[in-house]
Motif scaffolding. Structure first.
Motif, PDB file in Angstrom:
ATOM      1  N   ASP A 352       0.854  -1.196   0.000  1.00  0.00           N
ATOM      2  CA  ASP A 352       0.000   0.000   0.000  1.00  0.00           C
ATOM      3  C   ASP A 352       0.886   1.240   0.000  1.00  0.00           C
ATOM      4  N   LYS A 354       0.846   5.628  -0.182  1.00  0.00           N
ATOM      5  CA  LYS A 354       0.060   6.846  -0.030  1.00  0.00           C
ATOM      6  C   LYS A 354       0.880   8.030  -0.531  1.00  0.00           C
ATOM      7  N   ASN A 431       7.511   5.694   6.500  1.00  0.00           N
ATOM      8  CA  ASN A 431       6.348   6.578   6.613  1.00  0.00           C
ATOM      9  C   ASN A 431       6.874   7.948   7.020  1.00  0.00           C
ATOM     10  N   SER A 433       4.945  10.813   7.196  1.00  0.00           N
ATOM     11  CA  SER A 433       3.788  11.692   7.383  1.00  0.00           C
ATOM     12  C   SER A 433       3.935  12.633   8.572  1.00  0.00           C
TER      13      SER A 433
END
Length: 924
Positions: A352, A354, A431, A433
């Motif tokens: 996945d 993003k 990640n 973010s």
């Protein structure tokens, strides 16, 4: 402790006294007064002198400690003929901050850079082309920077710091933004014998270490048969520790999904990567990995200052001074990373992913990403010694003649060692973010299994730099007893400065084997709050901390040699002359004074160096090693003459309100390191082929930068400790020097070609800097007890600038000047009553450009995000001669963040130590 008093009822009268300080507080005169044996004392020395008329007033306020220092600083600002801000030590050997750069950050218009948690360099009104002086003379650190490295000086040696934001003709050229003059104490600053000493213990929470610092000053003066003689000795020592934790995401690349005329992809690999993430035809930017650094280090400063003053007659005095400063810096640490460098990175099938709305990566999982680590050690040892001798003669009441000679030598030695450890290819999840990126390997054990790792390379490099300067100057001032013209001043200055550097260049040794590796615990990184590798495999820091042991570990014999091709040299001679007229229109009932003048500077410059390639040579066992360099000599010469006019006006609107206007032209030559023509390209070893290859070189064709400046300042002094000021400034800069990165394909003797990202410098298009400053200082004596001890300092700076970005396309096409924040402010709360003194200071700056072109950014700039730090101090005066103090730095555990070009491409998150200090001081 400096002491004094004033009557609150007399403040309006005192603020309006007609002081002829336009004759005293010019730039050279500040240096001359501070360094001479003249009876007049500097404001720092006289801050505590009480007026005889104050003795009988029942509403007196005793001015001590911080208040005394702020009173002295205000007097310098108010009475100087130029726009000046000052910091004055509140006691002997004690600036309000323990570090010189951190003390300067409290001044309006100044922004600082931090190096491993400590202030290291400054920009004034957005420009880093700053000139540093010691008592009005040159001071620098060898190595091509041309100014003093502000980390080098123990703050305890200084009596104060003056920041000049616009020049007068007497001031030495060599800056675009301002002059920082460090003032030391002299024996004639004191009435007689003086002793001061202090000892401090500093605790650093990340490093979990305690370091000592201390200082001793002794001074005395005597009347003898040959006149008055004074001797002063000042010694200061500091040992500081630090730890620096950093988590990194880099480099970023935008996938090229464009097509050729025949419909095929220009870059099939990028197109396949986009398709694997479901991003075909969509703008997509992805990182090629991430990692972390955990560094330990220490700084050691040892400074001595010896001054001798002799006044054989009332009209003649001599001052000799020797200042020596030694600075040692040591940092060792580990970097552990998962990255493909400038090679493509492959998405894990089915993972996945993003992305932000602009196509920038947020999170996802990659496969076949190489793991690796660096263990590194860097050291620096700098010693600067400054010898000066000055004579000040007033043959008549109207004529002053000053001669000044100086010899300065600075030596800097540096070493860099890196051990490269390669690991397996892994599945890597990241990640980005949040403020702090998180990442992991699958399985997690791949970062801890030493059997999967081997040492594949060792690099070592040594360099030595020596800088020398001989200078002399003659200044003449003739004063007039009546009329508008108050004085005429003229002078001449000659300097001969050289800098030479020897560098071995990085020697790459191919080493193989799994022995000697260890697991390195990272569970406490970011104080245990980061979600990254918990433990990694790396070369031991204990071994790399000892060069001989590292050589033994890899079977190497001796250090790399210094070769002629690794040397470069610069020389610069300047001839400067000036003339200035000081005037006061008060005889015409016009409350205007000021000065007008011109400085003419001729500069002769020579630079030399080498272009060289260092190949890899195959060894009988199949490994490679660094071969002999191939090189060619390079030399350049240049000469130029510049006229630098200046005008300073001060209009006294009332006794307490004054308006300043100034216009000037400044000149800043390229630094020696920017002019260095040498460029060394070392062929990558086998373990470095997939990395981004970089090199840094200067540009000997650079021209000096000039700026035309307009300044205005409105200042209201509503007491001798309190004021409000608003200033505006505009600078038009020609030939601003900017960093640029150029890709170059380099072919080595074995026929292999590599692309190098070469960082160099260029005279960019013209740039503009404009802005405003606001400063406020007040003590709230009108409040009821005990609140009447409260005070506040506050300043705010707005700086706007714009220059072309090296990137010609993409999301960023223009940038501010490097290291410039548009907004910055200081809020300093003060409480001083009786024996207790408290100070809480918060410094904040908005985002700024770290470099206009960063490697791995697509030639985009690197920005640092807004940063604010809270510091505090408490002092208790136990007796008249003994005090105890506590200081705390980085109370708020500030997080430093940077990003590539735009905020959705984070680069680094860094934290540094919080420091707690306890100090005991004695003064007699």
């Amino acid at each position: 402790m400096l002491r004094g008093r004033h009557s609150s009822k007399l403040m309006p009268l005192l603020a309006g006294l007609p002081l002829p300080l336009a004759l005293i507080w010019s730039a050279p005169a500040i240096a001359q007064t501070a360094a001479s044996g003249a009876p007049a004392q500097t404001p720092a020395a006289t801050a505590g002198t009480a007026s005889a008329n104050d003795q009988g007033d029942l509403n007196e306020i005793v001015v001590t400690g911080v208040r005394a220092s702020l009173k002295s600083a205000e007097a310098i600002k108010r009475d100087a003929p130029e726009i000046v801000d000052s910091i004055v030590a509140e006691d002997i050997g004690k600036l309000p901050d323990r570090n010189v750069a951190e003390a300067l950050q409290r001044v309006a218009g100044i922004q600082i850079q931090r190096n491993y948690g400590e202030g290291s360099s400054v920009a004034i009104r957005g420009l880093t082309q700053v000139r540093t002086e010691l008592n009005g003379r040159d001071i620098f650190t060898a190595g091509g920077v041309d100014i003093l490295n502000l980390e080098d000086v123990p703050a305890e040696l200084l009596a104060g710091i003056d920041v000049y934001k616009n020049p007068s003709a007497e001031q030495i050229e060599g800056q675009l933004s301002g002059v920082i003059n460090f003032r030391t104490r002299k024996p004639f600053d004191f009435d007689g014998f003086k002793f001061a000493g202090g000892i401090t213990g500093n605790y650093y929470d990340l490093a979990d270490k305690t370091g000592p610092s201390g200082s001793v000053l002794m001074s005395d003066r005597w009347n003898t048969g040959i006149g008055e003689i004074g001797v002063l000795a000042d010694i200061a020592y500091q040992k500081d520790y630090f730890r620096d934790d950093q988590i990194t995401t880099e480099p970023f690349y935008t996938l090229n999904q464009s097509r050729n005329p025949d419909g095929s992809f220009v870059n099939p690999s990028d197109a396949a990567t986009a398709a694997a993430m479901g991003r075909s035809g969509q703008l997509t930017t992805i990182p090629h990995g991430g990692g972390l650094n955990k560094n330990y280090g220490n700084r050691q400063r040892f400074g001595t200052d010896v001054a001798l003053q002799w006044k054989p007659t009332d009209t003649l005095d001599f001052t000799g001074e020797v200042l020596r400063n030694n600075y040692k810096f040591n940092i060792r640490g580990n970097a552990f990373f998962a990255t493909t460098g400038d090679g493509p990175i492959t998405p894990l099938p089915g993972a996945d992913f993003k992305f932000a709305s602009n196509g920038d990566f947020i999170s996802g999982t990659w496969e076949d990403v190489p793991l690796g680590s660096y263990a590194s050690l860097t050291t620096r040892d700098s010693t600067t010694t400054d010898y000066s001798l000055k004579a000040h003669w007033t043959p008549t009441s109207n004529l002053e003649i000053t001669t000044d000679g100086q010899y300065i030598r600075s030596d800097t030695s540096q070493s860099n060692f890196i051990v490269i450890t390669n690991g397996p290819n892994t599945v890597f999840h990241q990640n980005i973010s949040g403020d702090v990126a998180s990442f992991s390997t699958i399985p997690a054990s791949q970062t801890t299994n030493a059997a999967l790792y081997s040492n594949n390379g060792f690099l070592d490099d040594f360099s030595n730099s020596v800088g020398e300067e001989k200078s002399g100057r003659l200044d003449v001032k003739y004063s007039f007893d009546t009329g508008i013209l108050k004085s005429l001043r003229a002078g001449f200055r000659y300097t001969d400065r050289t800098n030479s550097t020897r560098d071995t260049g990085y020697r790459y040794s191919s080493v193989n084997g799994r022995g000697g590796l260890e697991n390195y615990d990272l569970s406490d990184i970011f104080r245990g709050d980061a979600n990254v590798f918990g433990s990694v495999v790396t070369f031991p820091l204990e071994t790399i901390g000892n060069y001989a042991n590292t050589l033994t570990a890899f079977g190497l014999n001796g250090a790399p040699p210094f070769l002629p091709s690794g040397s470069n040299a610069q020389s610069q001679q300047t001839y400067a002359e000036y003339g200035a007229a000081y005037f006061d229109a008060s005889p015409l009932s016009i409350p205007l004074d000021g000065n007008i003048g011109v400085r003419i500077v001729q500069t002769n410059l020579g630079v030399s160096g080498y272009y060289q390639q260092v190949p890899q040579i195959a060894q009988p066992d199949g490994s490679t090693a660094t071969g002999n360099p191939q090189y060619a000599a390079i030399a350049f010469q240049d000469s130029y003459t510049k006229a630098l006019p200046s005008l300073n006006l001060r209009y006294h609107l009332t006794d307490a309100l004054q308006l300043r206007l100034a216009a000037s032209t400044n000149l800043a030559a390229p630094t020696f390191s920017q002019l260095n023509p040498s460029l060394t390209l070392t062929e990558p070893g086998p373990s470095q082929h997939a990395e981004i290859h970089t090199a840094t070189g200067g540009n000997p064709l650079l021209k000096p930068m000039t700026s035309r400046n307009l300044d205005a300042s409105l200042e209201w002094y509503f007491s001798d400790q309190e004021y409000v000021s608003v200033a505006g400034f505009y600078k038009k800069i020609n030939g601003y020097i900017q960093t640029a990165i150029t890709p170059r394909d380099i072919t080595f003797p074995d026929g292999k070609t590599y692309t190098y990202q070469v960082t160099s410098y260029t005279n960019a298009a013209d740039a503009e800097v404009k802005g405003a400053e606001f400063s406020f200082q007040q003590f709230f004596d009108f409040l009821p007890d005990p609140l009447d001890g409260l005070g506040l300092q506050a300043n705010f700076t707005y700086v706007d600038s714009q220059a072309p970005s090296p990137a010609t396309s993409g999301p960023v096409t223009s940038v501010p000047l490097e290291l410039l924040s548009r907004y910055s402010y200081n809020l300093i709360g003060i409480y001083e009553k009786g024996p207790l003194s408290l100070r809480l200071a918060y410094n904040w700056r908005s985002k700024f450009v770290e470099t206009t072109a960063g490697v791995g950014t697509g030639n985009l700039p690197i920005f640092d995000q807004p940063y604010g730090q809270l510091d505090g101090s408490l002092t208790y005066q136990v007796t008249q001669n003994f005090s105890l103090g506590v200081d705390a730095r980085n109370i708020n555990n500030a997080l430093k963040l940077s990003y590539f070009g735009i905020a959705t491409r984070p680069r680094t998150a860094t934290i540094s130590d919080r420091r707690l200090s306890v100090t005991a001081r004695v003064t007699y």
